[in-house]
Write an enzyme that holds these catalytic residues in place. Structure first.
Site, short mmCIF file in Angstrom:
data_model
loop_
_atom_site.label_atom_id
_atom_site.label_comp_id
_atom_site.label_asym_id
_atom_site.label_seq_id
_atom_site.Cartn_x
_atom_site.Cartn_y
_atom_site.Cartn_z
N VAL A 8 0.87 -1.16 0.00
CA VAL A 8 0.00 0.00 0.00
C VAL A 8 0.91 1.22 0.00
O VAL A 8 2.10 1.12 0.33
CB VAL A 8 -0.97 0.03 1.21
CG1 VAL A 8 -2.02 -1.07 1.10
CG2 VAL A 8 -0.22 -0.08 2.53
N SER A 9 0.38 2.36 -0.37
CA SER A 9 1.23 3.53 -0.59
C SER A 9 1.63 4.30 0.67
O SER A 9 2.63 5.00 0.67
CB SER A 9 0.54 4.50 -1.55
OG SER A 9 0.36 3.87 -2.80
#
Length: 182
Positions: A8-9
């Site tokens: 995930v970022s």
């Protein structure tokens, strides 16, 4: 061995959806990064690449979780291939053991890169609109009570710039920008 990679970022985002997908796919080892996919400089990705062995399969939920541009994607796949490791992307149903899978990987990699470019373009456009409306002014300026004193000491040769930067606990670029402003 089936090895999963989840990304995930940001630290705030939740990986649970991807982790559940990996569990359903029978993954026995899982590597999770909470960092942007803009490049391959990711700690868990590096660990994964060092961990994999001949005969393993790396599984991702989607290509965009593995790489955000075609060049990085193809380089990562080449590293896996050199170790005789297969790659599977569940969402896109890509399996690199087939010529069609390799072709589709390249196409989807280009689409992931395009998606990232669109995100950056929208972000730049949004910032520009906010600036024009006076709503965006950038990062707040760092204010230190002893900044001017230390800048003068550096100019007079009383201390080094490095020492002043360490005392102020600011970046070099901030220090030199403020030095040049005076």
């Amino acid at each position: 061995m089936k090895i999963g990679y989840v990304r995930v970022s940001t630290l705030e985002q939740n990986t649970m959806r991807q982790e559940i997908a990996m569990e359903k796919l029978g993954v026995t080892e899982l590597f999770i990064d909470k960092i942007s996919g803009k490049n391959t400089d990711r700690p868990e990705l590096k660990r994964l690449l060092n961990f994999v062995r001949k005969g393993d399969t790396v599984i991702v939920e989607s290509i965009s979780r593995f790489a955000r541009n075609t060049k990085d994607l193809l380089e990562l796949i080449e590293i896996l291939k050199s170790k005789d490791v297969e790659f599977v992307s569940e969402k896109e149903k890509i399996d690199t053991t087939t010529p069609t899978g390799k072709f589709m990987l390249t196409i989807f990699g280009a689409v992931a890169e395009l998606e990232r470019d669109y995100i950056l373009q929208r972000q730049r456009e949004g910032i520009e609109i906010a600036k024009n409306e006076g709503k965006y002014k950038g990062r707040k300026r760092i204010e230190k009570s002893n900044l001017n004193t230390l800048l003068n000491k550096v100019r007079n040769g009383e201390i080094t710039a490095t020492k002043a930067i360490n005392i102020l606990k600011i970046s070099k670029s901030t220090f030199y920008r403020r030095l040049n402003e005076q």
